[in-house]
Design a protein around this motif. Structure first.
Motif, PDB file in Angstrom:
ATOM      1  N   TRP A   1       0.860  -1.184   0.000  1.00 46.97           N
ATOM      2  CA  TRP A   1       0.000   0.000   0.000  1.00 46.97           C
ATOM      3  C   TRP A   1       0.892   1.229   0.000  1.00 46.97           C
ATOM      4  CZ3 TRP A   1      -3.451   1.635   4.714  1.00 46.97           C
ATOM      5  CH2 TRP A   1      -4.380   2.590   4.312  1.00 46.97           C
ATOM      6  N   ASP A   2       0.748   2.062  -1.009  1.00 42.76           N
ATOM      7  CA  ASP A   2       1.478   3.320  -1.076  1.00 42.76           C
ATOM      8  C   ASP A   2       0.654   4.372  -0.354  1.00 42.76           C
ATOM      9  OD1 ASP A   2       3.495   2.146  -2.578  1.00 42.76           O
ATOM     10  OD2 ASP A   2       2.461   2.559  -4.464  1.00 42.76           O
ATOM     11  N   LEU A   3       1.196   4.866   0.755  1.00 44.21           N
ATOM     12  CA  LEU A   3       0.460   5.792   1.610  1.00 44.21           C
ATOM     13  C   LEU A   3       1.397   6.895   2.078  1.00 44.21           C
ATOM     14  CD1 LEU A   3      -2.239   6.304   3.182  1.00 44.21           C
ATOM     15  CD2 LEU A   3      -1.222   5.002   5.053  1.00 44.21           C
ATOM     16  N   ASP A   4       0.992   8.136   1.880  1.00 42.82           N
ATOM     17  CA  ASP A   4       1.775   9.293   2.327  1.00 42.82           C
ATOM     18  C   ASP A   4       3.229   9.230   1.867  1.00 42.82           C
ATOM     19  OD1 ASP A   4      -0.483  10.269   3.617  1.00 42.82           O
ATOM     20  OD2 ASP A   4       0.022   9.261   5.503  1.00 42.82           O
ATOM     21  N   GLY A   5       3.439   8.833   0.615  1.00 37.51           N
ATOM     22  CA  GLY A   5       4.778   8.773   0.053  1.00 37.51           C
ATOM     23  C   GLY A   5       5.610   7.581   0.482  1.00 37.51           C
ATOM     24  N   LYS A   6       5.023   6.648   1.219  1.00 34.96           N
ATOM     25  CA  LYS A   6       5.740   5.451   1.671  1.00 34.96           C
ATOM     26  C   LYS A   6       5.168   4.216   0.989  1.00 34.96           C
ATOM     27  CE  LYS A   6       6.664   7.245   6.279  1.00 34.96           C
ATOM     28  NZ  LYS A   6       6.416   7.064   7.699  1.00 34.96           N
ATOM     29  N   HIS A   7       6.052   3.284   0.652  1.00 35.07           N
ATOM     30  CA  HIS A   7       5.639   1.996   0.081  1.00 35.07           C
ATOM     31  C   HIS A   7       5.602   0.997   1.236  1.00 35.07           C
ATOM     32  CE1 HIS A   7       4.985  -0.946  -3.049  1.00 35.07           C
ATOM     33  NE2 HIS A   7       5.913  -1.715  -2.510  1.00 35.07           N
ATOM     34  N   LEU A   8       4.399   0.693   1.732  1.00 32.80           N
ATOM     35  CA  LEU A   8       4.231  -0.147   2.910  1.00 32.80           C
ATOM     36  C   LEU A   8       3.858  -1.569   2.532  1.00 32.80           C
ATOM     37  CD1 LEU A   8       2.117   2.461   4.891  1.00 32.80           C
ATOM     38  CD2 LEU A   8       4.555   2.011   5.140  1.00 32.80           C
ATOM     39  N   VAL A   9       4.274  -2.518   3.355  1.00 33.34           N
ATOM     40  CA  VAL A   9       3.973  -3.928   3.133  1.00 33.34           C
ATOM     41  C   VAL A   9       3.089  -4.429   4.268  1.00 33.34           C
ATOM     42  CG1 VAL A   9       4.935  -6.255   2.975  1.00 33.34           C
ATOM     43  CG2 VAL A   9       6.166  -4.326   1.953  1.00 33.34           C
ATOM     44  N   LYS A  10       1.999  -5.039   3.898  1.00 35.04           N
ATOM     45  CA  LYS A  10       1.146  -5.716   4.881  1.00 35.04           C
ATOM     46  C   LYS A  10       1.369  -7.205   4.660  1.00 35.04           C
ATOM     47  CE  LYS A  10      -2.770  -5.672   7.589  1.00 35.04           C
ATOM     48  NZ  LYS A  10      -3.469  -4.746   8.397  1.00 35.04           N
ATOM     49  N   ASP A  11       2.102  -7.831   5.571  1.00 29.87           N
ATOM     50  CA  ASP A  11       2.459  -9.230   5.401  1.00 29.87           C
ATOM     51  C   ASP A  11       1.234 -10.131   5.392  1.00 29.87           C
ATOM     52  OD1 ASP A  11       4.481 -11.249   5.103  1.00 29.87           O
ATOM     53  OD2 ASP A  11       3.959 -11.891   7.128  1.00 29.87           O
ATOM     54  N   ARG A  12       0.255  -9.775   6.205  1.00 31.29           N
ATOM     55  CA  ARG A  12      -0.984 -10.556   6.245  1.00 31.29           C
ATOM     56  C   ARG A  12      -2.094  -9.675   6.783  1.00 31.29           C
ATOM     57  NH1 ARG A  12      -3.287 -13.573   9.923  1.00 31.29           N
ATOM     58  NH2 ARG A  12      -4.779 -15.067   9.200  1.00 31.29           N
ATOM     59  N   GLY A  13      -3.116  -9.504   5.998  1.00 32.81           N
ATOM     60  CA  GLY A  13      -4.273  -8.725   6.422  1.00 32.81           C
ATOM     61  C   GLY A  13      -5.513  -9.311   5.793  1.00 32.81           C
ATOM     62  N   GLY A  14      -6.658  -8.953   6.324  1.00 33.07           N
ATOM     63  CA  GLY A  14      -7.874  -9.520   5.773  1.00 33.07           C
ATOM     64  C   GLY A  14      -9.085  -8.646   5.979  1.00 33.07           C
ATOM     65  N   PHE A  15     -10.114  -8.980   5.220  1.00 30.03           N
ATOM     66  CA  PHE A  15     -11.372  -8.244   5.326  1.00 30.03           C
ATOM     67  C   PHE A  15     -12.505  -9.071   4.741  1.00 30.03           C
ATOM     68  CE2 PHE A  15      -8.625  -6.626   1.935  1.00 30.03           C
ATOM     69  CZ  PHE A  15      -9.332  -6.988   0.801  1.00 30.03           C
ATOM     70  N   PHE A  16     -13.719  -8.789   5.231  1.00 36.05           N
ATOM     71  CA  PHE A  16     -14.920  -9.384   4.667  1.00 36.05           C
ATOM     72  C   PHE A  16     -15.158  -8.757   3.294  1.00 36.05           C
ATOM     73  CE2 PHE A  16     -15.679  -9.998   9.205  1.00 36.05           C
ATOM     74  CZ  PHE A  16     -16.043 -11.329   9.214  1.00 36.05           C
ATOM     75  N   VAL A  17     -15.680  -9.534   2.359  1.00 37.25           N
ATOM     76  CA  VAL A  17     -15.956  -9.055   1.008  1.00 37.25           C
ATOM     77  C   VAL A  17     -17.458  -9.021   0.804  1.00 37.25           C
ATOM     78  CG1 VAL A  17     -15.656  -9.527  -1.456  1.00 37.25           C
ATOM     79  CG2 VAL A  17     -13.795 -10.001   0.149  1.00 37.25           C
ATOM     80  N   GLY A  18     -17.942  -7.917   0.274  1.00 38.62           N
ATOM     81  CA  GLY A  18     -19.347  -7.803  -0.075  1.00 38.62           C
ATOM     82  C   GLY A  18     -20.250  -7.291   1.023  1.00 38.62           C
ATOM     83  N   VAL A  19     -19.703  -7.071   2.214  1.00 36.97           N
ATOM     84  CA  VAL A  19     -20.536  -6.537   3.295  1.00 36.97           C
ATOM     85  C   VAL A  19     -20.666  -5.030   3.127  1.00 36.97           C
ATOM     86  CG1 VAL A  19     -19.926  -8.385   4.897  1.00 36.97           C
ATOM     87  CG2 VAL A  19     -18.591  -6.275   4.889  1.00 36.97           C
ATOM     88  N   SER A  20     -21.733  -4.488   3.654  1.00 37.45           N
ATOM     89  CA  SER A  20     -21.952  -3.046   3.534  1.00 37.45           C
ATOM     90  C   SER A  20     -21.144  -2.297   4.600  1.00 37.45           C
ATOM     91  CB  SER A  20     -23.438  -2.731   3.711  1.00 37.45           C
ATOM     92  OG  SER A  20     -23.823  -2.961   5.059  1.00 37.45           O
ATOM     93  N   PRO A  21     -20.841  -1.033   4.327  1.00 38.23           N
ATOM     94  CA  PRO A  21     -20.192  -0.213   5.358  1.00 38.23           C
ATOM     95  C   PRO A  21     -21.040  -0.142   6.629  1.00 38.23           C
ATOM     96  CG  PRO A  21     -20.036   0.871   3.231  1.00 38.23           C
ATOM     97  CD  PRO A  21     -20.950  -0.317   3.054  1.00 38.23           C
ATOM     98  N   GLU A  22     -22.364  -0.149   6.463  1.00 41.02           N
ATOM     99  CA  GLU A  22     -23.249  -0.115   7.627  1.00 41.02           C
ATOM    100  C   GLU A  22     -23.071  -1.363   8.485  1.00 41.02           C
ATOM    101  OE1 GLU A  22     -25.086   2.355   4.373  1.00 41.02           O
ATOM    102  OE2 GLU A  22     -24.195   0.354   4.460  1.00 41.02           O
ATOM    103  N   TRP A  23     -22.925  -2.527   7.853  1.00 42.61           N
ATOM    104  CA  TRP A  23     -22.696  -3.770   8.595  1.00 42.61           C
ATOM    105  C   TRP A  23     -21.392  -3.686   9.366  1.00 42.61           C
ATOM    106  CZ3 TRP A  23     -18.983  -7.605   8.685  1.00 42.61           C
ATOM    107  CH2 TRP A  23     -19.315  -8.767   9.383  1.00 42.61           C
ATOM    108  N   GLN A  24     -20.336  -3.206   8.712  1.00 43.23           N
ATOM    109  CA  GLN A  24     -19.044  -3.105   9.389  1.00 43.23           C
ATOM    110  C   GLN A  24     -19.103  -2.131  10.557  1.00 43.23           C
ATOM    111  OE1 GLN A  24     -16.192  -2.804   5.898  1.00 43.23           O
ATOM    112  NE2 GLN A  24     -15.272  -4.372   7.195  1.00 43.23           N
ATOM    113  N   LEU A  25     -19.792  -1.004  10.375  1.00 40.57           N
ATOM    114  CA  LEU A  25     -19.945  -0.058  11.485  1.00 40.57           C
ATOM    115  C   LEU A  25     -20.762  -0.674  12.615  1.00 40.57           C
ATOM    116  CD1 LEU A  25     -20.498   3.307   9.622  1.00 40.57           C
ATOM    117  CD2 LEU A  25     -18.625   2.750  11.173  1.00 40.57           C
ATOM    118  N   ALA A  26     -21.792  -1.419  12.264  1.00 39.13           N
ATOM    119  CA  ALA A  26     -22.636  -2.034  13.290  1.00 39.13           C
ATOM    120  C   ALA A  26     -21.859  -3.052  14.118  1.00 39.13           C
ATOM    121  CB  ALA A  26     -23.857  -2.693  12.639  1.00 39.13           C
ATOM    122  N   ILE A  27     -21.117  -3.941  13.474  1.00 40.64           N
ATOM    123  CA  ILE A  27     -20.397  -4.971  14.212  1.00 40.64           C
ATOM    124  C   ILE A  27     -19.279  -4.360  15.058  1.00 40.64           C
ATOM    125  CG2 ILE A  27     -18.766  -5.649  12.394  1.00 40.64           C
ATOM    126  CD1 ILE A  27     -19.302  -8.574  13.255  1.00 40.64           C
ATOM    127  N   ALA A  28     -18.613  -3.321  14.536  1.00 40.06           N
ATOM    128  CA  ALA A  28     -17.569  -2.648  15.314  1.00 40.06           C
ATOM    129  C   ALA A  28     -18.173  -1.880  16.488  1.00 40.06           C
ATOM    130  CB  ALA A  28     -16.765  -1.710  14.422  1.00 40.06           C
TER     131      ALA A  28
END
Length: 167
Positions: free
Chosen positions: A56-83
């Motif tokens: 992920w290139d962020l703020d001029g830095k090339h960052l590496v996320k060795d392992r990350g994950g996310f749900f696919v297809g869920v709504s932002p509302e669902w993610q806000l609700a569960i959090a």
């Protein structure tokens, strides 16, 4: 934080819409699947969750996320609700314990984790707060398919010396 090769590591980016937008503008790049545990083959077949390595290139830095994950297809509302539910369930250690959350002593911040079954999959939900109690992140990690034996292992109470050894 840096990895063993001196590359900066990234935290966050646990939303499929944000990842899609970052990938589309050329700032994020998926480098392949990364699943943990004995159920990693089954986990990779789950179309509703992605666990992988990416940059992920962020703020001029090339960052590496060795392992990350996310749900696919869920709504932002669902993610806000569960959090939001996780946030209120973990307002205090007593409240968290009563709602089956456990302290995450591997976290830099104050963190809690718990297993959650959604369909035939089991996920580890993680919430972290700073010293002031403000939410710093909420994310999930796929543990694999539902298995009664695995669930018993997740709920197993470990002796203090085992917990200290794992730290």
């Amino acid at each position: 934080t840096v990895d063993l090769n001196g590359r900066e590591l990234v935290g966050g980016l646990h939303n499929w819409v944000k990842f899609y937008l970052e990938e589309r503008r050329g700032a994020a790049r998926y480098l392949g699947p990364r699943y943990k545990g004995t159920g990693k083959h089954d986990a990779a077949l789950n179309p509703y969750f992605v666990s992988g390595k990416f940059t992920w290139d962020l703020d001029g830095k090339h960052l590496v996320k060795d392992r990350g994950g996310f749900f696919v297809g869920v709504s932002p509302e669902w993610q806000l609700a569960i959090a939001t539910v996780a946030f209120f369930e973990t307002r205090s250690t007593e409240r968290a314990t009563a709602r089956k959350w456990s302290r995450d002593f591997l976290s830099r911040d104050v963190g809690y984790v718990r297993a959650a079954r959604l369909g035939d999959q089991v996920y580890k939900l993680c919430i972290r707060r700073n010293e002031q109690g403000n939410l710093t992140t909420f994310f999930a990690d796929q543990l694999g398919t539902w298995d009664a034996h695995a669930r018993r292992k997740l709920d197993e109470v470990l002796p203090q010396e085992v917990l200290e050894e794992r730290l």
